[in-house]
Design a protein around this motif. Sequence first.
Motif, PDB file in Angstrom:
ATOM      1  N   UNK A  71      56.472  60.275  -1.365  1.00 28.66           N
ATOM      2  CA  UNK A  71      57.112  61.029  -0.309  1.00 28.66           C
ATOM      3  C   UNK A  71      57.117  60.266   0.990  1.00 28.66           C
ATOM      4  N   UNK A  72      57.888  60.772   1.923  1.00 34.69           N
ATOM      5  CA  UNK A  72      57.900  60.201   3.258  1.00 34.69           C
ATOM      6  C   UNK A  72      56.734  60.760   4.051  1.00 34.69           C
ATOM      7  N   UNK A  73      56.408  60.088   5.139  1.00 30.32           N
ATOM      8  CA  UNK A  73      55.317  60.545   5.986  1.00 30.32           C
ATOM      9  C   UNK A  73      55.582  61.937   6.552  1.00 30.32           C
ATOM     10  N   UNK A  74      56.837  62.222   6.824  1.00 29.44           N
ATOM     11  CA  UNK A  74      57.206  63.523   7.362  1.00 29.44           C
ATOM     12  C   UNK A  74      57.309  64.598   6.291  1.00 29.44           C
ATOM     13  N   UNK A  75      57.219  64.196   5.040  1.00 26.59           N
ATOM     14  CA  UNK A  75      57.350  65.114   3.905  1.00 26.59           C
ATOM     15  C   UNK A  75      58.650  65.904   3.952  1.00 26.59           C
ATOM     16  N   UNK A  76      59.716  65.228   4.347  1.00 25.78           N
ATOM     17  CA  UNK A  76      61.023  65.862   4.286  1.00 25.78           C
ATOM     18  C   UNK A  76      61.750  65.535   2.983  1.00 25.78           C
ATOM     19  N   UNK A  77      61.200  64.597   2.247  1.00 23.51           N
ATOM     20  CA  UNK A  77      61.670  64.309   0.903  1.00 23.51           C
ATOM     21  C   UNK A  77      60.474  63.982   0.030  1.00 23.51           C
TER      22      UNK A  77
END
Length: 115
Positions: A71-77
């Motif tokens: 996942x991305x650090x922002x957890x948007x994906x």
Amino acid sequence: QVQLVESGGGLVQAGGSLRLSCAVSGSTLSIEAMGWYRQAPGSQRELVARYSSGGMTAYGESVKGRFTISGTNALNTVALQMNSLKPEDTAVYYCYLDRSIDGYWGQGTQVTVSS
């Protein structure tokens, strides 16, 4: 309102690979973790993999060594790489977003593994 959209499911032969993706729309604040669950007909929904905001991962016992969550650090994906697929992996796979006060489920994507 948060919405999760899964993609990447389909039909694959045993031993093959698929990559599932989950995209988040709406607020992404206060996300503790995202993960993948699956449910086969007549079975309970079970954890496949979990990706926490701190980067920790957890996997269901039956998929360890074969599946990888990222996942991305922002957890948007969040994505799930599935290798060495088995017919037993056939199920509807659901993306899940876990916040401290609530959670959200995607609609699910079908994964079918043929013998």
